[in-house]
Design a protein around this motif. Sequence first.
Motif, PDB file in Angstrom:
ATOM      1  N   LYS A 129       0.835  -1.212   0.000  1.00 45.51           N
ATOM      2  CA  LYS A 129       0.000   0.000   0.000  1.00 45.51           C
ATOM      3  C   LYS A 129       0.867   1.259   0.000  1.00 45.51           C
ATOM      4  O   LYS A 129       0.619   2.194  -0.768  1.00 45.51           O
ATOM      5  CB  LYS A 129      -0.918  -0.014   1.223  1.00 45.51           C
ATOM      6  N   LEU A 130       1.882   1.293   0.843  1.00 48.56           N
ATOM      7  CA  LEU A 130       2.761   2.459   0.892  1.00 48.56           C
ATOM      8  C   LEU A 130       3.569   2.582  -0.395  1.00 48.56           C
ATOM      9  O   LEU A 130       3.754   3.684  -0.909  1.00 48.56           O
ATOM     10  CB  LEU A 130       3.701   2.384   2.100  1.00 48.56           C
ATOM     11  N   ALA A 131       4.027   1.464  -0.932  1.00 50.70           N
ATOM     12  CA  ALA A 131       4.776   1.494  -2.196  1.00 50.70           C
ATOM     13  C   ALA A 131       3.912   2.091  -3.304  1.00 50.70           C
ATOM     14  O   ALA A 131       4.384   2.907  -4.103  1.00 50.70           O
ATOM     15  CB  ALA A 131       5.227   0.083  -2.563  1.00 50.70           C
ATOM     16  N   LYS A 132       2.659   1.718  -3.333  1.00 51.58           N
ATOM     17  CA  LYS A 132       1.736   2.266  -4.331  1.00 51.58           C
ATOM     18  C   LYS A 132       1.544   3.770  -4.109  1.00 51.58           C
ATOM     19  O   LYS A 132       1.541   4.543  -5.067  1.00 51.58           O
ATOM     20  CB  LYS A 132       0.392   1.541  -4.258  1.00 51.58           C
ATOM     21  N   ASN A 133       1.404   4.190  -2.855  1.00 46.90           N
ATOM     22  CA  ASN A 133       1.254   5.618  -2.549  1.00 46.90           C
ATOM     23  C   ASN A 133       2.488   6.407  -2.990  1.00 46.90           C
ATOM     24  O   ASN A 133       2.370   7.535  -3.468  1.00 46.90           O
ATOM     25  CB  ASN A 133       1.014   5.830  -1.056  1.00 46.90           C
ATOM     26  N   ILE A 134       3.661   5.814  -2.843  1.00 52.52           N
ATOM     27  CA  ILE A 134       4.901   6.484  -3.258  1.00 52.52           C
ATOM     28  C   ILE A 134       4.907   6.682  -4.769  1.00 52.52           C
ATOM     29  O   ILE A 134       5.209   7.765  -5.266  1.00 52.52           O
ATOM     30  CB  ILE A 134       6.132   5.680  -2.801  1.00 52.52           C
ATOM     31  N   VAL A 135       4.557   5.634  -5.511  1.00 56.09           N
ATOM     32  CA  VAL A 135       4.557   5.723  -6.972  1.00 56.09           C
ATOM     33  C   VAL A 135       3.492   6.700  -7.459  1.00 56.09           C
ATOM     34  O   VAL A 135       3.727   7.481  -8.380  1.00 56.09           O
ATOM     35  CB  VAL A 135       4.389   4.321  -7.604  1.00 56.09           C
ATOM     36  N   VAL A 136       2.329   6.695  -6.838  1.00 51.83           N
ATOM     37  CA  VAL A 136       1.266   7.638  -7.209  1.00 51.83           C
ATOM     38  C   VAL A 136       1.727   9.067  -6.927  1.00 51.83           C
ATOM     39  O   VAL A 136       1.574   9.957  -7.781  1.00 51.83           O
ATOM     40  CB  VAL A 136      -0.042   7.319  -6.453  1.00 51.83           C
ATOM     41  N   TYR A 137       2.308   9.302  -5.756  1.00 53.26           N
ATOM     42  CA  TYR A 137       2.807  10.642  -5.426  1.00 53.26           C
ATOM     43  C   TYR A 137       3.860  11.080  -6.433  1.00 53.26           C
ATOM     44  O   TYR A 137       3.840  12.213  -6.904  1.00 53.26           O
ATOM     45  CB  TYR A 137       3.394  10.655  -4.008  1.00 53.26           C
ATOM     46  N   SER A 194       4.278  10.090  -9.542  1.00 50.27           N
ATOM     47  CA  SER A 194       3.714  10.341 -10.866  1.00 50.27           C
ATOM     48  C   SER A 194       2.932  11.660 -10.916  1.00 50.27           C
ATOM     49  O   SER A 194       2.872  12.305 -11.951  1.00 50.27           O
ATOM     50  CB  SER A 194       2.830   9.183 -11.312  1.00 50.27           C
ATOM     51  N   MET A 195       2.379  12.075  -9.790  1.00 46.72           N
ATOM     52  CA  MET A 195       1.605  13.309  -9.753  1.00 46.72           C
ATOM     53  C   MET A 195       2.451  14.544  -9.467  1.00 46.72           C
ATOM     54  O   MET A 195       2.092  15.642  -9.885  1.00 46.72           O
ATOM     55  CB  MET A 195       0.494  13.194  -8.710  1.00 46.72           C
ATOM     56  N   ASN A 196       3.573  14.375  -8.759  1.00 47.61           N
ATOM     57  CA  ASN A 196       4.355  15.528  -8.303  1.00 47.61           C
ATOM     58  C   ASN A 196       5.782  15.566  -8.817  1.00 47.61           C
ATOM     59  O   ASN A 196       6.528  16.472  -8.462  1.00 47.61           O
ATOM     60  CB  ASN A 196       4.387  15.550  -6.772  1.00 47.61           C
ATOM     61  N   GLY A 197       6.188  14.592  -9.586  1.00 46.64           N
ATOM     62  CA  GLY A 197       7.567  14.564 -10.064  1.00 46.64           C
ATOM     63  C   GLY A 197       8.479  13.875  -9.065  1.00 46.64           C
ATOM     64  O   GLY A 197       8.033  13.173  -8.168  1.00 46.64           O
ATOM     65  N   ASN A 198       9.766  14.093  -9.221  1.00 48.04           N
ATOM     66  CA  ASN A 198      10.750  13.418  -8.380  1.00 48.04           C
ATOM     67  C   ASN A 198      10.552  13.709  -6.901  1.00 48.04           C
ATOM     68  O   ASN A 198      10.205  14.818  -6.507  1.00 48.04           O
ATOM     69  CB  ASN A 198      12.167  13.810  -8.794  1.00 48.04           C
ATOM     70  N   ILE A 199      10.823  12.695  -6.105  1.00 57.12           N
ATOM     71  CA  ILE A 199      10.701  12.781  -4.658  1.00 57.12           C
ATOM     72  C   ILE A 199      12.063  13.156  -4.087  1.00 57.12           C
ATOM     73  O   ILE A 199      13.089  12.643  -4.520  1.00 57.12           O
ATOM     74  CB  ILE A 199      10.237  11.421  -4.085  1.00 57.12           C
ATOM     75  N   ASN A 200      12.054  14.047  -3.086  1.00 55.56           N
ATOM     76  CA  ASN A 200      13.274  14.353  -2.346  1.00 55.56           C
ATOM     77  C   ASN A 200      12.993  14.120  -0.860  1.00 55.56           C
ATOM     78  O   ASN A 200      11.871  13.796  -0.476  1.00 55.56           O
ATOM     79  CB  ASN A 200      13.764  15.781  -2.624  1.00 55.56           C
ATOM     80  N   PHE A 201      14.007  14.288  -0.031  1.00 55.84           N
ATOM     81  CA  PHE A 201      13.839  14.021   1.399  1.00 55.84           C
ATOM     82  C   PHE A 201      12.684  14.814   1.997  1.00 55.84           C
ATOM     83  O   PHE A 201      11.885  14.276   2.754  1.00 55.84           O
ATOM     84  CB  PHE A 201      15.141  14.327   2.156  1.00 55.84           C
ATOM     85  N   GLY A 202      12.573  16.073   1.643  1.00 55.34           N
ATOM     86  CA  GLY A 202      11.528  16.921   2.195  1.00 55.34           C
ATOM     87  C   GLY A 202      10.118  16.514   1.805  1.00 55.34           C
ATOM     88  O   GLY A 202       9.173  16.768   2.542  1.00 55.34           O
ATOM     89  N   SER A 203       9.974  15.884   0.663  1.00 50.28           N
ATOM     90  CA  SER A 203       8.629  15.514   0.210  1.00 50.28           C
ATOM     91  C   SER A 203       8.161  14.167   0.756  1.00 50.28           C
ATOM     92  O   SER A 203       7.006  13.809   0.574  1.00 50.28           O
ATOM     93  CB  SER A 203       8.566  15.516  -1.316  1.00 50.28           C
ATOM     94  N   LEU A 204       9.025  13.430   1.430  1.00 46.74           N
ATOM     95  CA  LEU A 204       8.620  12.122   1.976  1.00 46.74           C
ATOM     96  C   LEU A 204       7.446  12.257   2.935  1.00 46.74           C
ATOM     97  O   LEU A 204       6.544  11.425   2.943  1.00 46.74           O
ATOM     98  CB  LEU A 204       9.792  11.442   2.692  1.00 46.74           C
ATOM     99  N   GLN A 205       7.452  13.295   3.745  1.00 47.15           N
ATOM    100  CA  GLN A 205       6.383  13.467   4.733  1.00 47.15           C
ATOM    101  C   GLN A 205       5.032  13.778   4.102  1.00 47.15           C
ATOM    102  O   GLN A 205       4.000  13.658   4.752  1.00 47.15           O
ATOM    103  CB  GLN A 205       6.758  14.554   5.730  1.00 47.15           C
ATOM    104  N   ASN A 206       5.021  14.138   2.814  1.00 40.51           N
ATOM    105  CA  ASN A 206       3.766  14.438   2.125  1.00 40.51           C
ATOM    106  C   ASN A 206       3.099  13.201   1.539  1.00 40.51           C
ATOM    107  O   ASN A 206       1.976  13.277   1.058  1.00 40.51           O
ATOM    108  CB  ASN A 206       4.016  15.449   1.009  1.00 40.51           C
ATOM    109  N   ILE A 207       3.783  12.074   1.569  1.00 40.06           N
ATOM    110  CA  ILE A 207       3.238  10.845   1.002  1.00 40.06           C
ATOM    111  C   ILE A 207       2.283  10.213   2.004  1.00 40.06           C
ATOM    112  O   ILE A 207       2.616  10.055   3.187  1.00 40.06           O
ATOM    113  CB  ILE A 207       4.381   9.866   0.638  1.00 40.06           C
TER     114      ILE A 207
END
Length: 76
Positions: free
Chosen positions: A36-44, A46-59
Amino acid sequence: KLNKNFRIGNTAQAKKIKINEATIKELAVFPYFNYKLAKNIVVYRSMNGNINFGSLQNIKDFPVDKIKIIALYLEF
């Protein structure tokens, strides 16, 4: 005396996960993640572009209490 009884072998390096390239299956096998979390990461991603350390808390459902530990195993 310790050196006579113990030997330090080759320490294995932890394999880092490329969070911006990994598939749901690759993320789901990571010990701190589930499907479930892996899917949320991929969805985030795809919607917001590359993930960085600061954006982890938004997932959604990301374990923020373990963010510093998890980040050690991620490659951004």
